[in-house]
Write an enzyme that holds these catalytic residues in place. Structure first.
Site, PDB file in Angstrom:
ATOM      1  N   GLU A  74      32.248  -8.674  -5.898  1.00  0.00           N
ATOM      2  CA  GLU A  74      32.987  -9.919  -6.128  1.00  0.00           C
ATOM      3  C   GLU A  74      32.661 -10.449  -7.523  1.00  0.00           C
ATOM      4  O   GLU A  74      31.537 -10.899  -7.766  1.00  0.00           O
ATOM      5  CB  GLU A  74      32.621 -10.972  -5.076  1.00  0.00           C
ATOM      6  N   HIS A  89      30.890 -14.031  -7.613  1.00  0.00           N
ATOM      7  CA  HIS A  89      29.742 -14.329  -6.745  1.00  0.00           C
ATOM      8  C   HIS A  89      28.419 -14.041  -7.461  1.00  0.00           C
ATOM      9  O   HIS A  89      28.153 -12.908  -7.852  1.00  0.00           O
ATOM     10  CB  HIS A  89      29.862 -13.463  -5.486  1.00  0.00           C
ATOM     11  N   ASP A  95      29.976 -19.415  -6.186  1.00  0.00           N
ATOM     12  CA  ASP A  95      31.216 -18.733  -6.548  1.00  0.00           C
ATOM     13  C   ASP A  95      31.800 -19.485  -7.739  1.00  0.00           C
ATOM     14  O   ASP A  95      32.067 -20.695  -7.646  1.00  0.00           O
ATOM     15  CB  ASP A  95      32.209 -18.752  -5.387  1.00  0.00           C
ATOM     16  N   HIS A 127      25.026 -17.749   0.549  1.00  0.00           N
ATOM     17  CA  HIS A 127      25.360 -19.120   0.177  1.00  0.00           C
ATOM     18  C   HIS A 127      24.557 -20.134   0.988  1.00  0.00           C
ATOM     19  O   HIS A 127      24.239 -21.224   0.494  1.00  0.00           O
ATOM     20  CB  HIS A 127      26.846 -19.385   0.397  1.00  0.00           C
TER      21      HIS A 127
END
Length: 269
Positions: free
Chosen positions: A241, A244, A159, A152
């Site tokens: 995830e 993500h 996200d 990130h």
């Protein structure tokens, strides 16, 4: 004695004046200007105003349980190529009656450092029941949930989830309210307005793995819609995830930035 006292007073005044002058000559850390984002970064809202934003790390509703360092405003900042790719995905979803919603975008290194400090404090488990009910906090590093660097911070990772339109508002989180496991059925967990993805956002559980075989039916279809729509625009999903995604190729594949999440960071871009 009066003469000596006068001399000492004069010396004292001179020393104090010299100390003040020396202090003034050295700028304090507080006075130093904050770093700004490179010109390649933009606020997502300047590229697409229709994408919903629910920036969790400016609030207390996250796994830390408090606003995270570096998040000054609930603002999604991304590299321009990533923001433009999200816009293209949004156009396709709007035509199907859906909208994207982002939970987190660019993340300052100081925020990652905050996560690391929190993870090392094994006594702070105030949000365990919702976000990591089945994981011992001492395992967060070993199991890969927390790391000292995050994609990130390079500015092209997001996200994100999908919301069916018209979007019902997500009710405000009330600090101290009863927590429900993020892996509980959708009707029981915190009432996010996202479609049912099988778990809540930031759920530290293997059920969050995008292709977990226990996720079937509508939940699996929702994950595939999100993944497929973003993949068409160059985003790569992190298999652990479902929320993500990283835009490829990244403009800054090896740089971890630390400017704050604030409008002034991208002012004029």
């Amino acid at each position: 004695m009066t003469g000596l006292a006068s001399v000492f007073r004069t010396l004292g005044v001179s020393a104090a004046a010299g100390l003040l002058a020396a202090t003034a000559a050295v700028p304090s850390a507080q006075a130093r200007p904050e770093p700004k984002a490179p010109k390649e970064f933009v606020a997502l809202s300047s590229v697409d105003r229709t994408i919903l934003q629910e920036m969790r790390y400016t609030s207390e509703h996250n796994f830390v349980g408090e606003p995270v360092d570096g998040y000054r405003r609930p603002l999604c900042i991304l590299t321009r190529p990533a923001a433009e790719a999200l816009h293209r995905a949004q156009v396709k979803l709007l035509a199907q009656g859906y909208s994207l919603k982002v939970y987190d975008c660019y993340r300052p290194q100081r925020a990652v450092d905050h996560f690391v400090r929190w993870a090392k404090d094994l006594d702070d488990e105030r949000m365990k029941k919702e976000f990591y009910p089945l994981v011992d906090k001492s395992r967060l590093f070993a199991d890969g949930y927390i790391a000292e660097k995050s994609g990130h911070s390079r500015g092209s990772t997001v996200d994100v989830t999908i919301v069916r339109l018209p979007a019902a508002p997500t009710r405000p989180y009330v600090p101290g309210e009863e927590l429900v496991e993020c892996s509980a059925p959708q009707a029981e967990r915190f009432p996010d307005n996202s479609v049912d993805m099988g778990t809540g956002f930031d759920c530290f559980d293997t059920l969050s793995h995008t292709e977990d075989p226990r996720i079937q039916g509508t939940q699996r279809a929702n994950r595939q819609l999100l993944k497929g729509t973003l993949a068409e625009q160059g985003f790569v999903n992190l298999p652990e995830e479902w929320w993500h995604f990283t835009f490829k190729p990244e403009p800054f594949p090896s740089t971890f930035f630390d400017f704050p999440v604030a409008r002034r960071s991208v002012a004029g871009h």
